[in-house]
Design a protein around this motif. Structure first.
Motif, mmCIF file in Angstrom:
data_model
loop_
_atom_site.group_PDB
_atom_site.id
_atom_site.type_symbol
_atom_site.label_atom_id
_atom_site.label_comp_id
_atom_site.label_asym_id
_atom_site.label_seq_id
_atom_site.Cartn_x
_atom_site.Cartn_y
_atom_site.Cartn_z
ATOM 1 N N LEU A 9 3.668 11.467 4.247
ATOM 2 C CA LEU A 9 3.756 10.320 3.503
ATOM 3 C C LEU A 9 4.256 10.335 2.156
ATOM 4 O O LEU A 9 5.078 9.406 1.695
ATOM 5 C CB LEU A 9 2.291 9.435 3.623
ATOM 6 C CG LEU A 9 1.772 8.788 4.772
ATOM 7 C CD1 LEU A 9 0.552 8.104 4.515
ATOM 8 C CD2 LEU A 9 2.735 7.950 5.551
ATOM 9 N N ALA A 10 4.208 11.227 1.456
ATOM 10 C CA ALA A 10 4.715 11.565 0.113
ATOM 11 C C ALA A 10 6.356 11.741 0.287
ATOM 12 O O ALA A 10 7.139 11.258 -0.584
ATOM 13 C CB ALA A 10 4.174 12.776 -0.530
ATOM 14 N N VAL A 11 6.733 12.344 1.294
ATOM 15 C CA VAL A 11 8.137 12.581 1.395
ATOM 16 C C VAL A 11 8.869 11.370 1.926
ATOM 17 O O VAL A 11 9.921 10.900 1.381
ATOM 18 C CB VAL A 11 8.553 13.666 2.699
ATOM 19 C CG1 VAL A 11 9.925 13.464 3.233
ATOM 20 C CG2 VAL A 11 7.791 14.942 2.430
ATOM 21 N N TYR A 12 7.943 10.623 2.696
ATOM 22 C CA TYR A 12 8.696 8.950 2.774
ATOM 23 C C TYR A 12 7.949 8.048 1.949
ATOM 24 O O TYR A 12 7.666 6.915 2.427
ATOM 25 C CB TYR A 12 8.413 8.687 4.455
ATOM 26 C CG TYR A 12 9.242 9.707 5.635
ATOM 27 C CD1 TYR A 12 10.402 9.465 5.435
ATOM 28 C CD2 TYR A 12 8.741 10.651 6.182
ATOM 29 C CE1 TYR A 12 11.411 9.776 6.372
ATOM 30 C CE2 TYR A 12 9.443 11.348 6.822
ATOM 31 C CZ TYR A 12 10.777 10.921 7.008
ATOM 32 O OH TYR A 12 11.757 11.871 7.982
ATOM 33 N N TYR A 13 7.691 8.354 0.956
ATOM 34 C CA TYR A 13 7.035 7.781 -0.085
ATOM 35 C C TYR A 13 7.711 6.088 -0.235
ATOM 36 O O TYR A 13 6.921 5.245 -0.142
ATOM 37 C CB TYR A 13 6.992 8.248 -1.522
ATOM 38 C CG TYR A 13 6.185 7.586 -2.506
ATOM 39 C CD1 TYR A 13 4.842 7.294 -2.625
ATOM 40 C CD2 TYR A 13 6.921 6.777 -3.397
ATOM 41 C CE1 TYR A 13 4.140 6.394 -3.432
ATOM 42 C CE2 TYR A 13 6.519 5.909 -4.417
ATOM 43 C CZ TYR A 13 5.023 5.752 -4.601
ATOM 44 O OH TYR A 13 4.195 5.430 -5.240
ATOM 45 N N LEU A 14 8.863 5.890 -0.501
ATOM 46 C CA LEU A 14 9.455 4.701 -0.595
ATOM 47 C C LEU A 14 9.296 3.558 0.786
ATOM 48 O O LEU A 14 9.138 2.605 0.391
ATOM 49 C CB LEU A 14 10.750 4.801 -0.911
ATOM 50 C CG LEU A 14 11.367 5.449 -2.130
ATOM 51 C CD1 LEU A 14 12.525 5.523 -2.592
ATOM 52 C CD2 LEU A 14 10.641 4.752 -3.263
ATOM 53 N N ASP A 15 9.289 4.328 1.498
ATOM 54 C CA ASP A 15 8.984 3.475 3.001
ATOM 55 C C ASP A 15 7.607 3.305 3.110
ATOM 56 O O ASP A 15 7.476 2.062 3.527
ATOM 57 C CB ASP A 15 9.378 4.373 4.279
ATOM 58 C CG ASP A 15 10.810 4.818 4.276
ATOM 59 O OD1 ASP A 15 11.557 3.976 4.001
ATOM 60 O OD2 ASP A 15 11.257 5.752 4.799
ATOM 61 N N TYR A 16 6.797 3.960 2.884
ATOM 62 C CA TYR A 16 5.190 3.677 2.714
ATOM 63 C C TYR A 16 5.121 2.669 1.684
ATOM 64 O O TYR A 16 4.285 1.591 2.049
ATOM 65 C CB TYR A 16 4.266 5.058 2.392
ATOM 66 C CG TYR A 16 2.983 4.521 2.066
ATOM 67 C CD1 TYR A 16 2.033 4.482 3.013
ATOM 68 C CD2 TYR A 16 2.550 4.562 0.678
ATOM 69 C CE1 TYR A 16 0.876 4.106 2.766
ATOM 70 C CE2 TYR A 16 1.212 4.132 0.250
ATOM 71 C CZ TYR A 16 0.421 3.969 1.615
ATOM 72 O OH TYR A 16 -1.132 3.815 1.122
ATOM 73 N N VAL A 17 5.526 2.855 0.559
ATOM 74 C CA VAL A 17 5.320 1.771 -0.348
ATOM 75 C C VAL A 17 5.673 0.178 0.148
ATOM 76 O O VAL A 17 5.163 -0.793 -0.281
ATOM 77 C CB VAL A 17 5.922 2.095 -1.815
ATOM 78 C CG1 VAL A 17 5.876 0.661 -2.896
ATOM 79 C CG2 VAL A 17 5.238 3.319 -2.446
ATOM 80 N N LYS A 18 6.943 0.136 0.725
ATOM 81 C CA LYS A 18 7.664 -0.825 1.202
ATOM 82 C C LYS A 18 6.732 -1.473 2.513
ATOM 83 O O LYS A 18 7.075 -2.676 2.715
ATOM 84 C CB LYS A 18 8.862 -0.881 1.534
ATOM 85 C CG LYS A 18 9.759 -0.716 0.398
ATOM 86 C CD LYS A 18 11.203 -0.323 0.709
ATOM 87 C CE LYS A 18 11.929 0.404 0.032
ATOM 88 N NZ LYS A 18 13.375 0.581 0.601
ATOM 89 N N ASP A 19 5.855 -0.827 3.375
ATOM 90 C CA ASP A 19 5.385 -0.854 4.609
ATOM 91 C C ASP A 19 4.099 -2.065 4.374
ATOM 92 O O ASP A 19 3.356 -1.864 3.628
ATOM 93 C CB ASP A 19 5.018 0.335 5.051
ATOM 94 C CG ASP A 19 4.690 0.285 6.523
ATOM 95 O OD1 ASP A 19 3.807 -0.655 6.987
ATOM 96 O OD2 ASP A 19 5.257 0.861 7.316
#
Length: 184
Positions: free
Chosen positions: A82-92
């Motif tokens: 989730l840290a690697v895909y942080y921007l995706d997680y924040v927008k999800d």
């Protein structure tokens, strides 16, 4: 417990920590900032600690601590994703919030991580069965309530499955070019 598997876990987490801790310049700034402050080095240390649990006769306390060790590694690996895909997680829409503010991946407990991964179908049901088992065994650390703690053989098999989980998660991570990804 298979010493070769533990060595591969140590090696893999060492490579993951080394690479992702220093991802500024090619990873999104917010993700790189999060990973640079995350304690990926503790994933390495917890991996080395797996060697402590290669006991002949497992005392209950040792087994409980070994499951807690493994549970922390599983949790850390999911957090890394989730840290690697942080921007995706924040927008999800499925991310976790407290008072309207997104809960950072490094603050999520294993149950919340599992819920997010399940909602987003990031892992299959076989992995969720494994994560559930590790979570249940690790929760024996709350020692007052009677809980199943498995045995030495089940722990050894679960450590081997953790290596498989690391490889699965690693294969889902983006790397700038071939050759940067860890080899397990």
């Amino acid at each position: 417990m298979n010493a070769e598997i533990v060595d591969r876990i140590i090696y893999g987490n060492t490579q993951l920590a080394s690479f992702w801790k220093n991802s500024h310049g090619w990873a999104p700034q917010e993700a790189a900032d999060l990973m640079s402050k995350s304690r990926l080095d503790w994933q390495v240390e917890l991996s080395k600690t797996l060697k402590l649990w290669d006991f002949q006769e497992a005392e209950h306390g040792q087994l409980i601590l070994a499951w807690a060790n493994l549970g922390a590694l599983v949790e850390g690996t999911l957090k890394l994703f989730l840290a690697v895909y942080y921007l995706d997680y924040v927008k999800d829409d499925e991310n976790f919030k407290i008072n309207g503010k997104v809960v950072e991946p490094d603050s999520l407990a294993l149950e919340k991580l599992k819920q997010f991964f399940r909602k987003r179908e990031l892992l299959n049901d076989v992995w969720f069965s494994y994560i559930d088992l590790v979570q249940q065994r690790r929760n024996a650390i709350h020692a007052f309530k009677d809980r199943p703690i498995g045995n030495k053989v089940e722990l050894g098999e679960s450590v081997g499955r953790y290596l498989d989980l690391m490889i699965t998660i690693n294969e889902m991570l983006p790397y700038p070019e071939k050759g940067y990804e860890p080899q397990f």
